[in-house]
Design a protein around this motif. Structure first.
Motif, PDB file in Angstrom:
ATOM      1  N   ASP A  87       8.366  22.706  23.408  1.00  0.00           N
ATOM      2  CA  ASP A  87       7.748  21.569  22.717  1.00  0.00           C
ATOM      3  C   ASP A  87       8.721  20.396  22.600  1.00  0.00           C
ATOM      4  N   SER A  88       9.973  20.698  22.264  1.00  0.00           N
ATOM      5  CA  SER A  88      10.979  19.636  22.168  1.00  0.00           C
ATOM      6  C   SER A  88      11.228  18.995  23.529  1.00  0.00           C
ATOM      7  N   LEU A  89      11.297  19.829  24.551  1.00  0.00           N
ATOM      8  CA  LEU A  89      11.508  19.308  25.897  1.00  0.00           C
ATOM      9  C   LEU A  89      10.324  18.457  26.337  1.00  0.00           C
ATOM     10  N   ARG A  90       9.135  18.868  25.979  1.00  0.00           N
ATOM     11  CA  ARG A  90       7.940  18.089  26.326  1.00  0.00           C
ATOM     12  C   ARG A  90       7.970  16.718  25.639  1.00  0.00           C
ATOM     13  N   HIS A  91       8.397  16.688  24.379  1.00  0.00           N
ATOM     14  CA  HIS A  91       8.516  15.405  23.671  1.00  0.00           C
ATOM     15  C   HIS A  91       9.532  14.502  24.358  1.00  0.00           C
ATOM     16  N   ARG A  92      10.659  15.067  24.753  1.00  0.00           N
ATOM     17  CA  ARG A  92      11.682  14.274  25.437  1.00  0.00           C
ATOM     18  C   ARG A  92      11.156  13.730  26.757  1.00  0.00           C
ATOM     19  N   LEU A  93      10.350  14.516  27.445  1.00  0.00           N
ATOM     20  CA  LEU A  93       9.775  14.055  28.710  1.00  0.00           C
ATOM     21  C   LEU A  93       8.803  12.900  28.493  1.00  0.00           C
ATOM     22  N   LYS A  94       8.047  12.961  27.413  1.00  0.00           N
ATOM     23  CA  LYS A  94       7.077  11.900  27.134  1.00  0.00           C
ATOM     24  C   LYS A  94       7.750  10.545  26.968  1.00  0.00           C
ATOM     25  N   ILE A  95       8.987  10.557  26.467  1.00  0.00           N
ATOM     26  CA  ILE A  95       9.692   9.288  26.269  1.00  0.00           C
ATOM     27  C   ILE A  95      10.731   9.047  27.369  1.00  0.00           C
ATOM     28  N   SER A  96      10.712   9.880  28.408  1.00  0.00           N
ATOM     29  CA  SER A  96      11.599   9.729  29.575  1.00  0.00           C
ATOM     30  C   SER A  96      13.076   9.836  29.215  1.00  0.00           C
ATOM     31  N   GLU A  97      13.407  10.745  28.314  1.00  0.00           N
ATOM     32  CA  GLU A  97      14.810  10.950  27.940  1.00  0.00           C
ATOM     33  C   GLU A  97      15.581  11.433  29.173  1.00  0.00           C
ATOM     34  N   PRO A  98      16.722  10.803  29.498  1.00  0.00           N
ATOM     35  CA  PRO A  98      17.404  11.078  30.769  1.00  0.00           C
ATOM     36  C   PRO A  98      17.734  12.548  31.026  1.00  0.00           C
ATOM     37  N   GLY A  99      18.177  13.283  30.005  1.00  0.00           N
ATOM     38  CA  GLY A  99      18.498  14.693  30.215  1.00  0.00           C
ATOM     39  C   GLY A  99      17.292  15.504  30.633  1.00  0.00           C
ATOM     40  N   SER A 100      16.150  15.209  30.043  1.00  0.00           N
ATOM     41  CA  SER A 100      14.927  15.929  30.403  1.00  0.00           C
ATOM     42  C   SER A 100      14.441  15.518  31.792  1.00  0.00           C
ATOM     43  N   VAL A 101      14.654  14.252  32.141  1.00  0.00           N
ATOM     44  CA  VAL A 101      14.289  13.789  33.482  1.00  0.00           C
ATOM     45  C   VAL A 101      15.082  14.563  34.532  1.00  0.00           C
ATOM     46  N   GLN A 102      16.367  14.770  34.259  1.00  0.00           N
ATOM     47  CA  GLN A 102      17.184  15.530  35.212  1.00  0.00           C
ATOM     48  C   GLN A 102      16.654  16.951  35.383  1.00  0.00           C
ATOM     49  N   LEU A 103      16.246  17.576  34.282  1.00  0.00           N
ATOM     50  CA  LEU A 103      15.738  18.945  34.378  1.00  0.00           C
ATOM     51  C   LEU A 103      14.484  19.023  35.243  1.00  0.00           C
ATOM     52  N   MET A 104      13.641  18.001  35.159  1.00  0.00           N
ATOM     53  CA  MET A 104      12.412  18.013  35.949  1.00  0.00           C
ATOM     54  C   MET A 104      12.649  17.627  37.407  1.00  0.00           C
ATOM     55  N   GLU A 105      13.592  16.721  37.625  1.00  0.00           N
ATOM     56  CA  GLU A 105      13.780  16.169  38.960  1.00  0.00           C
ATOM     57  C   GLU A 105      14.886  16.854  39.758  1.00  0.00           C
ATOM     58  N   ALA A 106      15.821  17.498  39.074  1.00  0.00           N
ATOM     59  CA  ALA A 106      17.002  17.990  39.799  1.00  0.00           C
ATOM     60  C   ALA A 106      17.480  19.333  39.265  1.00  0.00           C
ATOM     61  N   SER A 107      16.549  20.247  39.030  1.00  0.00           N
ATOM     62  CA  SER A 107      16.941  21.594  38.610  1.00  0.00           C
ATOM     63  C   SER A 107      16.094  22.612  39.361  1.00  0.00           C
ATOM     64  N   SER A 108      16.506  23.854  39.276  1.00  0.00           N
ATOM     65  CA  SER A 108      15.730  24.944  39.864  1.00  0.00           C
ATOM     66  C   SER A 108      15.646  26.077  38.851  1.00  0.00           C
TER      67      SER A 108
END
Length: 261
Positions: A87-108
């Motif tokens: 839930d916290s990660l989803r909130h961070r994604l909604k506001i495009s928080e850079p750390g969460s963006v990295q997890l979605m775009e550049a993680s496995s």
């Protein structure tokens, strides 16, 4: 994964241990950073992000068990793990928080299934929108206040505190001064080796002397972090000098007061 290729038996041992760790809800471990991307250097860490239900994260035994399993990979490189709930990660994604963006775009996915895939589906929709700069700036400012109020127990904690405040200060500057900021740029901002080149190559015209000094400071803090990670000697004077330079650049009386509290 780099460590899998080097030592498949070690990788299998870690997965076997993770399989038997009890949890209330399914959890997932993401692998990210330079070793996941393949642009690592010999001193790079292995970075993991644990996505787990909040009820599991409240159990110290659960977190400790996962940490112990991952520590087996220290034979390859130092291991760093951060934990958060979906839930916290989803909130961070909604506001495009850079750390969460990295997890979605550049993680496995290192272990587990389900959570990351659901978050990724949501992110693919959200990233089509403009970056919500006001909401993101407010969130990052709150994070800075959190880090400033942290009680540091050792040199490692102090350096981590300085790194986060310096990096977040640069993020906020970009949000406030770069009109056409993109999600790719947010991703680069959360990638330590790419932050300084991003600023100096794309934002040079907008940057004043204080921003250049912040970039130099961020580079210095990163070196201190590597030195501590690899158990090299770090002088207390270097840390104090770096800390007060950051306070000066931020004109941050609150941080100064926290240090003297």
């Amino acid at each position: 994964m780099e460590f899998e290729a080097l030592n498949p038996n070690l990788y299998a041992q870690v997965l076997d241990e993770l399989e038997i760790i009890p949890s209330t809800k399914p959890y997932q471990i993401l692998f990210y950073g330079s070793r996941e991307r393949g642009d690592f250097h010999p001193e790079s860490d292995l970075n993991f992000y644990l996505v787990a239900h909040s009820t599991d994260q409240m159990k110290s035994q659960f977190i400790d068990s996962i940490s112990r399993a991952l520590q087996k990979l220290e034979d390859v490189a130092p291991v760093n793990m951060i934990a958060g709930d979906a839930d916290s990660l989803r909130h961070r994604l909604k506001i495009s928080e850079p750390g969460s963006v990295q997890l979605m775009e550049a993680s496995s996915v290192f272990f587990g299934e389900g959570l990351f895939e659901d978050l990724k589906t949501d992110w693919e929709k959200w990233k089509q929108r403009e970056i919500p700069k006001s909401d993101l700036t407010l969130y990052l400012e709150k994070r800075i206040r959190f880090f400033k109020q942290q009680v540091t127990r050792n040199i490692k904690d102090e350096i981590s505190q300085l790194e986060r405040i310096t990096t977040l200060t640069l993020h906020i500057w970009a949000l406030q001064n770069i009109h056409d900021l993109t999600h790719i740029e947010l991703l680069k901002m959360d990638t330590p080796d790419q932050l300084a080149p991003l600023f100096t190559n794309l934002y040079r015209k907008e940057m004043d002397e204080s921003v250049f000094e912040l970039l130099e400071l961020q580079t210095r803090v990163r070196k201190l972090k590597v030195d501590v990670r690899w158990k090299r000697e770090v002088s207390r004077e270097d840390i104090h000098e770096t800390k007060y330079k950051l306070i000066s650049l931020r004109n941050d009386e609150e941080f100064m007061m926290n240090l003297w509290a």
